[in-house]
Design a protein around this motif. Structure first.
Motif, PDB file in Angstrom:
ATOM      1  N   UNK A  40       8.987 -51.972  33.465  1.00 40.35           N
ATOM      2  CA  UNK A  40       8.922 -50.306  33.246  1.00 40.35           C
ATOM      3  C   UNK A  40       7.771 -50.234  32.074  1.00 40.35           C
ATOM      4  N   UNK A  41       6.786 -51.070  31.492  1.00 42.25           N
ATOM      5  CA  UNK A  41       6.021 -50.524  31.527  1.00 42.25           C
ATOM      6  C   UNK A  41       4.736 -50.804  32.577  1.00 42.25           C
ATOM      7  N   UNK A  58       7.677 -40.317  31.220  1.00 49.36           N
ATOM      8  CA  UNK A  58       9.068 -39.909  31.379  1.00 49.36           C
ATOM      9  C   UNK A  58       9.971 -39.969  32.996  1.00 49.36           C
ATOM     10  N   UNK A  59       9.136 -40.164  33.887  1.00 47.33           N
ATOM     11  CA  UNK A  59       9.883 -40.045  34.971  1.00 47.33           C
ATOM     12  C   UNK A  59      10.514 -42.041  35.038  1.00 47.33           C
ATOM     13  N   UNK A  60       9.496 -42.740  34.396  1.00 51.46           N
ATOM     14  CA  UNK A  60       9.936 -44.136  34.511  1.00 51.46           C
ATOM     15  C   UNK A  60      10.946 -44.594  33.799  1.00 51.46           C
ATOM     16  N   UNK A  61      10.811 -43.829  32.049  1.00 49.19           N
ATOM     17  CA  UNK A  61      12.770 -43.320  31.393  1.00 49.19           C
ATOM     18  C   UNK A  61      12.923 -44.035  32.384  1.00 49.19           C
ATOM     19  N   UNK A  70      10.237 -43.652  46.350  1.00 46.92           N
ATOM     20  CA  UNK A  70      10.867 -42.424  46.432  1.00 46.92           C
ATOM     21  C   UNK A  70      10.677 -41.603  45.619  1.00 46.92           C
ATOM     22  N   UNK A  71      10.428 -42.417  43.968  1.00 50.05           N
ATOM     23  CA  UNK A  71       9.765 -41.592  42.661  1.00 50.05           C
ATOM     24  C   UNK A  71       8.536 -41.221  42.998  1.00 50.05           C
ATOM     25  N   UNK A  72       7.659 -42.427  43.347  1.00 54.19           N
ATOM     26  CA  UNK A  72       5.957 -42.501  43.399  1.00 54.19           C
ATOM     27  C   UNK A  72       5.535 -41.479  44.234  1.00 54.19           C
ATOM     28  N   UNK A 106      11.466 -33.906  37.396  1.00 55.29           N
ATOM     29  CA  UNK A 106      12.114 -35.244  36.882  1.00 55.29           C
ATOM     30  C   UNK A 106      13.108 -35.939  36.200  1.00 55.29           C
ATOM     31  N   UNK A 107      13.045 -34.127  35.685  1.00 56.20           N
ATOM     32  CA  UNK A 107      14.936 -33.995  35.220  1.00 56.20           C
ATOM     33  C   UNK A 107      15.645 -33.240  36.276  1.00 56.20           C
ATOM     34  N   UNK A 108      14.928 -32.526  36.425  1.00 61.02           N
ATOM     35  CA  UNK A 108      15.762 -31.586  37.858  1.00 61.02           C
ATOM     36  C   UNK A 108      16.744 -33.191  39.133  1.00 61.02           C
ATOM     37  N   UNK A 109      15.720 -33.794  39.210  1.00 59.02           N
ATOM     38  CA  UNK A 109      15.995 -35.060  40.094  1.00 59.02           C
ATOM     39  C   UNK A 109      17.380 -35.722  39.514  1.00 59.02           C
TER      40      UNK A 109
END
Length: 283
Positions: free
Chosen positions: A11-12, A86-89, A139-141, A274-277
């Motif tokens: 994750x880092x 935040x997104x990666x978390x 998809x996140x990226x 990110x939170x909505x996703x």
């Protein structure tokens, strides 16, 4: 692709690479708008995020061009890294929750250790849990890079809306384009129109649409059929509500994943998306 499969679960490394990708996308948007006179024409099938260089080298390129001042660059890098964290978390939490569920299932069913280990590997590869693994990470990226690009473009276009007061929506118009997005291709509305509060791209996962600014409507502009392919029906507030495409009716309202907000800051916009996703995946 800006990462290797080996990063899945590291994750880092995800935070660092995603942070650089967000910043590179944002700087690309600023650089493009700075070079525009009236509007940008996008070639069919053009993918805005196929950099020919890794994100860190793209950042160096834009910094050498002095797209932003040094102080602003440092602030933007901090914002990008924080948003990436935040997104990666959220992705990390998805994986850990999948692991927790698998452990509980293994204990309840007495699953052999060898099989449980295989299931954990499947989760990281995306085969053992919905929307996890390399495809989910891609998809996140892609979505968040497009969001960062949208923030940069919107902020830049808002800076010149006194002289270029109209915004035009561009869909890529290939076989991957959603009908609702294709129906909006070519629509022109004032920069301060409420339509843009929800629909400024990206306004859905992997949305590749974009917006450019112009000073006036073309002489042949058709308000009800700007794309030439869909008749648009507007609601009482003047927002596009539905589109008639042949014998089909397409809903033009956005869902929970809304577009770039007015004056959207990079960090807050990425974190909100990110939170909505995350919330939408739990529905």
């Amino acid at each position: 692709m800006f990462f290797e499969t080996k990063f899945v679960g590291t994750f880092d490394a995800i935070f660092v690479v995603l942070g650089d990708a967000l910043l590179a996308s944002y700087l690309l948007a600023l650089d493009q708008v700075n070079g525009e006179i009236e509007r940008v024409e996008f070639a069919e099938g053009d993918d805005l995020f196929n950099f020919d260089m890794p994100p860190d080298k793209a950042i160096k390129y834009f910094r050498n061009k002095r797209v932003v001042r040094s102080k602003e660059f440092n602030d933007l890098r901090d914002e990008a890294r924080s948003a990436a964290f935040t997104v990666g978390g959220i992705y990390e939490q998805d994986v850990l929750e999948a692991f927790k569920s698998e452990i509980a299932r293994s204990l309840e069913e007495g699953t052999p250790q060898r099989e449980s280990i295989k299931r954990f590997r499947d989760i990281l590869d995306g085969a053992g849990h919905k929307q996890l693994g390399a495809f989910h990470l891609e998809t996140i990226f892609r979505t968040n890079m497009q969001m960062a690009y949208g923030v940069g473009r919107r902020q830049s276009l808002e800076d010149v809306k006194d002289i270029l007061p109209l915004w035009e929506y561009h869909a890529v118009m290939d076989d991957r384009t959603r009908p609702a997005h294709a129906a909006l291709d070519g629509i022109i509305l004032p920069a301060d129109h409420p339509f843009w509060n929800d629909h400024y791209p990206p306004h859905d996962f992997n949305c590749r649409c974009s917006v450019s600014a112009t000073a006036s409507y073309p002489d042949d502009y058709n308000h009800t059929n700007p794309s030439g392919e869909a008749e648009i029906v507007y609601d009482k507030q003047g927002n596009p509500a539905k589109a008639e495409v042949g014998t089909s009716v397409v809903d033009l309202k956005v869902g929970k994943f809304k577009g770039v907000p007015p004056q959207g800051g990079l960090k807050s916009t990425i974190e909100d998306a990110a939170q909505r996703a995350k919330a939408s995946r739990k529905k």
